[in-house]
Design a protein around this motif. Structure first.
Motif, PDB file in Angstrom:
ATOM      1  N   THR A  14      -4.616 -16.174   0.563  1.00 18.26           N
ATOM      2  CA  THR A  14      -3.499 -15.967  -0.353  1.00 18.26           C
ATOM      3  C   THR A  14      -3.622 -14.599  -1.005  1.00 18.26           C
ATOM      4  OG1 THR A  14      -3.399 -18.345  -0.799  1.00 18.26           O
ATOM      5  CG2 THR A  14      -2.314 -16.901  -2.382  1.00 18.26           C
ATOM      6  N   GLU A  15      -2.502 -13.897  -1.060  1.00 15.81           N
ATOM      7  CA  GLU A  15      -2.426 -12.579  -1.694  1.00 15.81           C
ATOM      8  C   GLU A  15      -1.188 -12.542  -2.578  1.00 15.81           C
ATOM      9  OE1 GLU A  15      -4.549  -9.990  -1.334  1.00 15.81           O
ATOM     10  OE2 GLU A  15      -5.780 -10.839   0.263  1.00 15.81           O
ATOM     11  N   ILE A  16      -1.191 -11.682  -3.573  1.00  9.99           N
ATOM     12  CA  ILE A  16       0.003 -11.446  -4.380  1.00  9.99           C
ATOM     13  C   ILE A  16       0.535 -10.064  -4.020  1.00  9.99           C
ATOM     14  CG2 ILE A  16      -1.247 -10.520  -6.362  1.00  9.99           C
ATOM     15  CD1 ILE A  16       0.948 -11.998  -8.098  1.00  9.99           C
ATOM     16  N   VAL A  17       1.847  -9.939  -3.921  1.00 10.19           N
ATOM     17  CA  VAL A  17       2.469  -8.673  -3.549  1.00 10.19           C
ATOM     18  C   VAL A  17       2.586  -7.792  -4.790  1.00 10.19           C
ATOM     19  CG1 VAL A  17       4.471  -7.549  -2.525  1.00 10.19           C
ATOM     20  CG2 VAL A  17       3.733  -9.800  -1.682  1.00 10.19           C
ATOM     21  N   LEU A  18       1.825  -6.706  -4.795  1.00 11.91           N
ATOM     22  CA  LEU A  18       1.804  -5.755  -5.906  1.00 11.91           C
ATOM     23  C   LEU A  18       2.645  -4.526  -5.558  1.00 11.91           C
ATOM     24  CD1 LEU A  18      -1.996  -6.073  -6.727  1.00 11.91           C
ATOM     25  CD2 LEU A  18      -0.075  -7.130  -7.952  1.00 11.91           C
ATOM     26  N   PRO A  19       2.977  -3.698  -6.542  1.00 14.41           N
ATOM     27  CA  PRO A  19       3.822  -2.524  -6.258  1.00 14.41           C
ATOM     28  C   PRO A  19       3.302  -1.635  -5.129  1.00 14.41           C
ATOM     29  CG  PRO A  19       3.643  -2.839  -8.618  1.00 14.41           C
ATOM     30  CD  PRO A  19       2.696  -3.831  -7.970  1.00 14.41           C
ATOM     31  N   ASN A  20       2.006  -1.458  -5.023  1.00 21.88           N
ATOM     32  CA  ASN A  20       1.446  -0.606  -3.971  1.00 21.88           C
ATOM     33  C   ASN A  20       1.597  -1.208  -2.570  1.00 21.88           C
ATOM     34  OD1 ASN A  20       0.152   1.897  -3.403  1.00 21.88           O
ATOM     35  ND2 ASN A  20      -1.738   0.760  -2.975  1.00 21.88           N
ATOM     36  N   ASP A  21       1.960  -2.501  -2.491  1.00 21.26           N
ATOM     37  CA  ASP A  21       2.123  -3.199  -1.211  1.00 21.26           C
ATOM     38  C   ASP A  21       3.562  -3.158  -0.706  1.00 21.26           C
ATOM     39  OD1 ASP A  21      -0.575  -4.096  -1.402  1.00 21.26           O
ATOM     40  OD2 ASP A  21       0.067  -5.808  -2.625  1.00 21.26           O
ATOM     41  N   THR A  22       4.476  -2.572  -1.474  1.00 22.46           N
ATOM     42  CA  THR A  22       5.896  -2.669  -1.144  1.00 22.46           C
ATOM     43  C   THR A  22       6.511  -1.347  -0.705  1.00 22.46           C
ATOM     44  OG1 THR A  22       6.605  -2.247  -3.417  1.00 22.46           O
ATOM     45  CG2 THR A  22       6.211  -4.550  -2.811  1.00 22.46           C
ATOM     46  N   ASN A  23       7.681  -1.482  -0.073  1.00 20.12           N
ATOM     47  CA  ASN A  23       8.476  -0.310   0.296  1.00 20.12           C
ATOM     48  C   ASN A  23       9.473  -0.010  -0.835  1.00 20.12           C
ATOM     49  OD1 ASN A  23      10.633  -2.158   0.596  1.00 20.12           O
ATOM     50  ND2 ASN A  23      10.355  -2.288   2.810  1.00 20.12           N
ATOM     51  N   VAL A  24      10.375   0.931  -0.602  1.00 20.65           N
ATOM     52  CA  VAL A  24      11.318   1.335  -1.662  1.00 20.65           C
ATOM     53  C   VAL A  24      12.323   0.241  -2.002  1.00 20.65           C
ATOM     54  CG1 VAL A  24      11.078   3.801  -1.198  1.00 20.65           C
ATOM     55  CG2 VAL A  24      12.846   2.484   0.001  1.00 20.65           C
ATOM     56  N   TYR A  25      12.422  -0.802  -1.173  1.00 19.85           N
ATOM     57  CA  TYR A  25      13.348  -1.905  -1.435  1.00 19.85           C
ATOM     58  C   TYR A  25      12.675  -3.074  -2.165  1.00 19.85           C
ATOM     59  CZ  TYR A  25      16.013   0.780   1.905  1.00 19.85           C
ATOM     60  OH  TYR A  25      16.659   1.803   2.547  1.00 19.85           O
ATOM     61  N   GLY A  26      11.396  -2.904  -2.492  1.00 22.19           N
ATOM     62  CA  GLY A  26      10.666  -3.961  -3.190  1.00 22.19           C
ATOM     63  C   GLY A  26      10.183  -5.074  -2.275  1.00 22.19           C
ATOM     64  N   ASN A  27      10.168  -4.816  -0.964  1.00 22.66           N
ATOM     65  CA  ASN A  27       9.688  -5.801   0.012  1.00 22.66           C
ATOM     66  C   ASN A  27       8.271  -5.451   0.450  1.00 22.66           C
ATOM     67  OD1 ASN A  27      12.230  -7.090   0.116  1.00 22.66           O
ATOM     68  ND2 ASN A  27      12.943  -5.645   1.662  1.00 22.66           N
ATOM     69  N   LEU A  28       7.490  -6.463   0.745  1.00 22.63           N
ATOM     70  CA  LEU A  28       6.148  -6.266   1.288  1.00 22.63           C
ATOM     71  C   LEU A  28       6.249  -5.439   2.571  1.00 22.63           C
ATOM     72  CD1 LEU A  28       3.093  -6.919   1.442  1.00 22.63           C
ATOM     73  CD2 LEU A  28       3.736  -9.031   2.632  1.00 22.63           C
ATOM     74  N   MET A  29       5.457  -4.381   2.671  1.00 24.86           N
ATOM     75  CA  MET A  29       5.446  -3.554   3.877  1.00 24.86           C
ATOM     76  C   MET A  29       4.851  -4.348   5.042  1.00 24.86           C
ATOM     77  SD  MET A  29       4.436   0.264   2.562  1.00 24.86           S
ATOM     78  CE  MET A  29       3.015  -0.224   1.602  1.00 24.86           C
ATOM     79  N   GLY A  30       5.472  -4.199   6.221  1.00 25.49           N
ATOM     80  CA  GLY A  30       5.011  -4.915   7.405  1.00 25.49           C
ATOM     81  C   GLY A  30       3.580  -4.594   7.775  1.00 25.49           C
TER      82      GLY A  30
END
Length: 172
Positions: A14-30
């Motif tokens: 289990t992980e939590i999606v933090l700002p550094n994990d996302t793209n400019v749309y606020g989605n988790l980067m693939g």
């Protein structure tokens, strides 16, 4: 070598999606998700063979639903079939929004790992005995997926893929 079941390799991460994990749309980067999936798959493979492992291949990963900033990522992995030195690992990924108490499927994929001996060479892995109907279905399909991987990787000629040919040679 002791025969193992898929349950023996079951891994949950289990992980939590933090700002550094996302793209400019606020989605988790693939790429970040694939990194986490690779870790979960490696743990499942190591639990199965009790040895160091390396990633040999990653099958198609399709993104069914994006995981948003602040959501939780749940990854489940387990070995679906063991060959001579390699293992296929099936992964399922869910996102979860705690504020709305909504859990949703995000991804599914197959990774292949190879076990290594102390000299870094491939070594034999224990066989796998599936228990449930779902495990048996994944186990049987693994032979087809393996042959397709070998063909796409240039390690098998399409004419030599007997399991795949049998799928198409059946009378309807």
């Amino acid at each position: 070598m002791k025969v193992k079941t898929p349950a023996d390799s079951y891994t949950s991460m289990t992980e939590i999606v933090l700002p550094n994990d996302t793209n400019v749309y606020g989605n988790l980067m693939g790429g970040r998700l694939m990194y986490w999936m690779d870790i979960a798959a490696a743990i499942a493979a190591q639990k199965h063979c009790n040895a160091p492992v390396v990633t040999a291949s990653v099958d198609n990963i399709s993104f069914e639903k994006s995981i948003k900033l602040g959501n939780t990522v749940h990854i489940e992995a387990k070995v679906t079939r063991a060959f001579n030195t390699s293992m296929e690992i099936h992964l399922r990924v869910w996102g979860e929004d705690f504020t709305t108490q909504f859990k949703y499927k995000s991804n599914e994929a197959y990774y292949t790992f190879v076990a290594l001996d102390p000299h870094g060479r491939p070594r034999q892995v224990p066989q796998l005995a599936p228990d449930t109907d779902d495990e048996k279905r994944l186990y049987e399909g693994a032979l087809h997926r393996r042959q397709l991987r070998l063909i796409l990787g240039g390690k098998m000629k399409p004419g030599d893929a007997s399991e795949l040919k049998a799928l198409f040679d059946q009378e309807v």
